[in-house]
Design a protein around this motif. Structure first.
Motif, PDB file in Angstrom:
ATOM      1  N   SER A   3     -13.888  -0.788   7.685  1.00 44.74           N
ATOM      2  CA  SER A   3     -14.055  -2.221   7.846  1.00 44.74           C
ATOM      3  C   SER A   3     -15.413  -2.757   7.488  1.00 44.74           C
ATOM      4  O   SER A   3     -15.563  -3.903   7.121  1.00 44.74           O
ATOM      5  N   ARG A  49      -3.942  -9.268  10.869  1.00 42.20           N
ATOM      6  CA  ARG A  49      -3.339  -8.067  10.289  1.00 42.20           C
ATOM      7  C   ARG A  49      -2.315  -7.442  11.227  1.00 42.20           C
ATOM      8  O   ARG A  49      -1.286  -6.918  10.780  1.00 42.20           O
ATOM      9  N   TYR A  83       1.743  -6.243   2.608  1.00 48.14           N
ATOM     10  CA  TYR A  83       0.652  -5.812   3.483  1.00 48.14           C
ATOM     11  C   TYR A  83      -0.328  -4.916   2.722  1.00 48.14           C
ATOM     12  O   TYR A  83      -1.553  -5.103   2.787  1.00 48.14           O
ATOM     13  N   VAL A  87      -4.340  -5.819   1.968  1.00 47.19           N
ATOM     14  CA  VAL A  87      -5.484  -5.013   2.420  1.00 47.19           C
ATOM     15  C   VAL A  87      -6.279  -4.524   1.213  1.00 47.19           C
ATOM     16  O   VAL A  87      -7.517  -4.524   1.225  1.00 47.19           O
ATOM     17  N   ASP A 322      -4.203   3.611   6.370  1.00 47.58           N
ATOM     18  CA  ASP A 322      -3.927   2.176   6.445  1.00 47.58           C
ATOM     19  C   ASP A 322      -2.462   1.854   6.731  1.00 47.58           C
ATOM     20  O   ASP A 322      -2.113   0.671   6.901  1.00 47.58           O
ATOM     21  N   ASP A 463      -4.275   1.925  -1.018  1.00 45.51           N
ATOM     22  CA  ASP A 463      -3.286   0.931  -0.582  1.00 45.51           C
ATOM     23  C   ASP A 463      -2.411   0.467  -1.746  1.00 45.51           C
ATOM     24  O   ASP A 463      -1.218   0.195  -1.553  1.00 45.51           O
TER      25      ASP A 463
END
Length: 511
Positions: A3, A49, A83, A87, A322, A463
Motif C-alpha cells: 500500500s 475496496r 476488481y 487494483v 491481492d 493483478d
C-alpha cells in the motif's frame, strides 16, 4: 500490504528539513499531517475496496441468497476481473503520479489535488448507477496513483537526508497510519455499506478522504519547503510534446470506443481486457527500456538483470495475495459462517484481518531480523524472497481445504480465513519491506526516483494476470485452480532459492 512506501522514494539528496519547535513523537511536526492524510486515504481506499466485489455481485446470480440487493448484479467472474484491473491501475498510475510530482506540480500540490480527486471519486460512487460507478472507480484510481509516491517523498523531505537517524523511525510511524486506516475501514465502511446502504458506505469513504485533505491543508505550514518545489520542471518544448502525445492517444481511444459502442459491440471485456494487457505491457516495456539503456554502467546493467528475478517473483506473489479482496472475499461472503459465539458480522470485516496481523507480527519480524543480523545469520534478500513465495503458496494449499469442505454447501468456520490471512501476512513481511529496500539499493543512478514506481508495477502485473485469467473463463473458485496457483508460487520460490548464488552474483555488493 502493498500500500505504501516504508523507506522513501529513493536515495534522496540531502534536504532542508523542518526543524525546531515542537515535535511529533520526537519527529518533525510535518509527520503528523502526513500521517493523518495517509491514514484517512487508506481508510477510504480499503473501505471502498472491501465493498467492491460484494457490491458488484449484489442482486445477481452469484450473490449470497439473503444478502442486501441494490448492487450491479454482475457475475462473480466479471466482478473479480473488474476488481483486479482496478487494483492494478492504482499501482500502475503511481508512476505517472510520481512524474507529475517531479515535473509538473511538485509533491505538495500533487497530493492536495490527488486527495480532492479521490474524494470526488467516492462521492461519484455514492450516486447509484453503473455509469457513475465506473466513473467514480476511475477517479479513485487516478487520485490514488497521484498521491501514492508523492506523499512518501514528502515524508523523506522532513529529514536531513538518508543518513538522518530518525528517518527509518519516521517511515515506521507513517506505515502505522497506513495499517490503522486499512484496519478501521472495513469495520466502518464495510458494515454501513453491506448492512445499511452501499452508497452510504461509499459516501463515508468520501468523508474519510475529506478529513485527510483537511488535515493535510492544515499542516502544510509544518512541511519542508522542498515539498513545494518542482524538482525538474518541464520545458516549454517538453510540455507541448507531452500535451500532443496525450491528446493523440486520447483521440485514438475515443475514436476506437466510439466505433465499438456505436456498432453495439461494447461489453465489459472491451474495457477490462485492454487495461489488463496495458498492465502487462507497461512493466515489460519499462524494464526492457531500463535494461537496454546505454547510459548505464556495466555494474548497473548487471544489477538490473538481477532485479528482474525479484520483480517476476513479486508479481506472482501479489497475484495470489491481492485475491484477498476478490476470490477470498466472495468465499467469505457465501461460504463462511458470519457469526462467532452468536455475534453476527458482515463478510467485509475479514478485510481488516491482514492489517491487524501486520500490526501484530511486524514488530516480531523486525526484532527477529535484527537478532539474526547480530549473530550474522540473517537470511539474504534472495532467501527472504524465496521464503515469501513458499509461504504464499502454502496459504493457498491451506485455502484448498476449506474450499473443498464448502463444495457441498457447508459453511466453514471463520478460523480458516483468519489462519490463511495470517500465513499470507508472514509472506508479505518477508517480501514487501524487503523489496522496497532492495529497489532503492539496486536502482541505477539515472532511474533512482523512477524505480520505486517500477516496484509497484509488479503489483500491476500480478493483478492484470489474474484479470486476464478470469476473463479467459478460468474458475478461480475451483480447487484445482487454487492448488495450481499454490504449486506455481511454491515452485517459483524453490527456483529462486536454487538460483540464489547466480542471483546474488548479479546483485553485486547488494545483499
Amino acid at each position: 500490504m502493498a500500500s505504501s512506501l516504508t523507506k522513501g522514494a529513493a536515495q534522496q539528496e540531502k534536504t532542508s528539513p523542518v526543524s525546531g519547535g515542537k515535535t511529533f513523537l520526537g519527529h518533525p511536526r510535518g509527520l503528523a499531517p502526513l500521517f493523518m492524510t495517509e491514514m484517512w486515504e487508506r481508510f477510504s481506499y480499503y473501505g471502498m475496496r472491501a465493498l467492491l466485489v460484494v457490491y458488484l455481485i449484489a442482486g445477481g446470480p452469484d450473490a449470497k441468497p439473503d444478502s442486501q440487493g441494490g448492487g450491479l448484479a454482475m457475475p462473480e467472474a466479471s466482478s473479480v476481473a473488474i476488481y483486479s484491473v482496478y487494483v492494478a491501475m492504482v499501482y500502475l498510475l503511481a508512476m505517472p503520479g510520481g512524474w507529475f510530482g517531479d515535473r509538473v506540480w511538485g509533491p505538495r500540490k500533487t497530493v492536495a489535488i490527488a486527495a480532492g480527486v479521490i474524494m470526488a471519486g467516492h462521492l461519484t460512487l455514492a450516486v447509484p448507477g453503473k455509469p457513475t460507478f465506473f466513473a467514480g472507480l476511475a477517479l479513485v484510481a487516478i487520485g490514488s496513483g497521484l498521491l501514492k509516491a508523492n506523499i512518501s517523498t514528502m515524508v523523506g523531505h522532513l529529514y536531513d537526508g538518508p543518513q538522518d537517524p530518525r528517518r527509518d523511525g519516521g517511515f515506521t510511524i507513517f506505515y502505522i497510519g497506513v495499517n490503522t486506516g486499512a484496519f478501521a475501514a472495513p469495520l466502518v465502511i464495510g458494515t454501513v455499506g453491506q448492512k445499511v446502504n452501499w452508497h452510504l458506505g461509499f459516501a463515508i469513504a468520501a468523508v474519510g478522504m475529506g478529513l485527510g485533505l483537511l488535515f493535510f491543508l492544515w499542516g502544510t505550514r509544518h512541511l519542508s519547503p522542498q515539498s513545494s518545489v518542482v524538482p525538474k520542471p518541464l520545458t516549454a518544448a517538453e510540455r507541448k510534446s507531452t500535451l500532443m502525445k496525450v491528446a493523440l492517444w486520447l483521440a485514438v481511444a475515443v475514436a476506437f470506443y466510439g466505433i465499438v459502442g456505436g456498432t453495439g459491440h461494447f461489453t465489459q471485456k472491451w474495457a477490462t481486457i485492454p487495461l489488463a494487457l496495458v498492465g502487462l505491457i507497461v512493466p515489460i516495456t519499462v524494464l526492457t527500456r531500463i535494461k537496454r539503456d546505454k547510459d548505464l554502467t556495466a555494474n548497473e546493467q548487471t544489477k538490473v538483470s538481477g532485479y528482474i528475478w525479484f520483480f517476476v517473483a513479486a508479481a506472482v506473489f501479489w497475484m495470489i495475495f491481492d485475491q484477498a479482496g476478490s476470490t477470498m472475499s466472495t468465499f467469505a461472503e457465501k461460504k463462511t459462517t458470519d457469526n462467532v459465539f452468536g455475534i453476527g458480522f458482515p463478510s467485509t470485516w475479514f478485510q481488516s484481518v491482514n492489517p491487524l496481523w501486520v500490526m501484530a507480527i511486524a514488530p516480531i519480524f523486525a526484532s527477529m531480523w535484527l537478532m539474526l543480523a547480530r549473530r550474522d545469520r540473517e537470511p539474504s534478500t534472495t532467501v527472504k524472497f524465496s521464503m515469501a513465495m513458499v509461504i504464499i503458496g502454502a496459504s493457498f494449499f491451506v485455502f484448498a481445504i476449506p474450499m473443498a469442505m464448502a463444495s457441498d454447501g457447508t459453511k466453514v468456520t471463520p478460523a480458516w480465513l483468519l489462519m490463511i490471512y495470517g500465513i499470507q501476512t508472514m509472506g508479505e513481511l518477508c517480501l514487501s519491506p524487503v523489496g522496497l529496500s532492495l529497489t532503492t539499493k539496486m536502482a541505477p543512478q539515472k532511474y533512482a526516483s523512477q524505480m520505486m514506481g517500477v516496484w509497484f508495477l509488479a503489483v500491476t502485473a500480478g493483478d492484470c494476470t489474474m484479470s486476464l485469467l478470469t476473463e479467459a473463463g478460468v474458475d478461480l473458485n475451483g480447487s484445482a485452480v487454487i492448488l495450481g496457483q499454490a504449486a506455481a508460487a511454491t515452485l517459483a520460490g524453490f527456483a529462486v532459492w536454487m538460483s540464489r548464488k547466480r542471483i546474488e552474483g548479479l546483485m553485486g555488493d547488494v545483499r
